[in-house]
Design an enzyme around this catalytic site. Sequence first.
Site, PDB file in Angstrom:
ATOM      1  N   SER A   1      -7.933  69.355  65.286  1.00 21.78           N
ATOM      2  CA  SER A   1      -6.850  68.661  65.968  1.00 21.78           C
ATOM      3  C   SER A   1      -6.743  69.195  67.392  1.00 21.78           C
ATOM      4  CB  SER A   1      -5.529  68.907  65.238  1.00 21.78           C
ATOM      5  OG  SER A   1      -4.423  68.433  65.987  1.00 21.78           O
TER       6      SER A   1
ATOM      7  N   TYR B   1       1.099  74.326  61.604  1.00 27.63           N
ATOM      8  CA  TYR B   1      -0.037  73.425  61.800  1.00 27.63           C
ATOM      9  C   TYR B   1      -0.979  73.957  62.869  1.00 27.63           C
ATOM     10  CZ  TYR B   1      -2.378  68.977  62.951  1.00 27.63           C
ATOM     11  OH  TYR B   1      -3.301  67.984  63.198  1.00 27.63           O
TER      12      TYR B   1
END
Length: 362
Positions: A171, A184
Amino acid sequence: MAAGTLIRPGLAVGSAVALGLLARRLRQRPLDLRGRVVLVTGGSRGLGLALAREFARRGCRLVICARSEAELERARADLEARGAEVLAVPCDVGDQEQVGRLVGAATGRFGRIDVLVNNAGIISMGPLRSQTVEDFRAAMDAMFWGVLYPTLAVLPGMLARREGRILNVTSIGGKVSAPHLLPYGSAKFAAVGLSEGLRAELAREGVTVTTVVPGFMRTGSFVNALFKGRHRAEYAWFSVLGNLPFTSMAAQDAARRVVEAARRGEAEVTLGAQAWAASRLQGLFPGLTADVLALVNRLLPRPDGLVRAAVPGRESETALTSSFLTALGRRAVPEYLQDAADGAGAAPAQAWAHDARAAPEA
């Protein structure tokens, strides 16, 4: 002008050219995908499903996994209707024993795994004071161990054949750590480091590793994402930014780009202009990027002082999040089977990202 002044830049340019030529020599030749066996973790919906569809379109045989059997069955039917040969296996990629059984079932059915797509991830979205240690632990289970375990399981076969492709869907959060996404981002940074190191170490063994760095993608997963703190306000900024045409990328376009990167054996592929710009800004000006993000944090919802269970996006709707601003994302909900979410596959107290433990990636 002194000779040394001219020599030093010349040496630098020459070294860069030499390294570039060496990298080209080390790069694998394009892979013929037809007939290859591809394992996609988190393949029941969202980006994982989009990737499985694209690999199927290229003539690949598929293995998909997620935790929810019901969602896997729906995805299997979707892929078989498109002409794919599919094996669907329930699996929590954060559990090494389950991953071993998954890879055993895949090799038992197809004889080998040619391409592994680590598309695993969950998210706990909200300010730090709304997060718990378990949120961080769960993120690492899915997005670090959930990358490492499948990789270790498929490597013996790939090394024996001296051929294989591994794609790690990380990501932009693994390049730029944003506020309200700390579990995250922490896990994604670990995944990026693992992926880049794997590429360097495995290249001489014939195994090519590609790091995939997505920004926002329109997979419809925002309705199944879970939010903590002031959940409606958190959901509002995320759902709007994640679905506008100029801040997000269509899932089908992203899938095509990722599969082509796998075929060509690229080192890294960044999805979306915003993700590309953020990654470069961080690389060139890390201090400035941190200061900018500190200013952004002032605009995000403030913590309310309570640690509550996360609330799914579909239960956090407001007039804003149901408006035309999220129309593209809402159109993607049924297209990528996000309306099939039955709760069985969601990670405890959080779900978003790729569909691995098994929740989808936006």
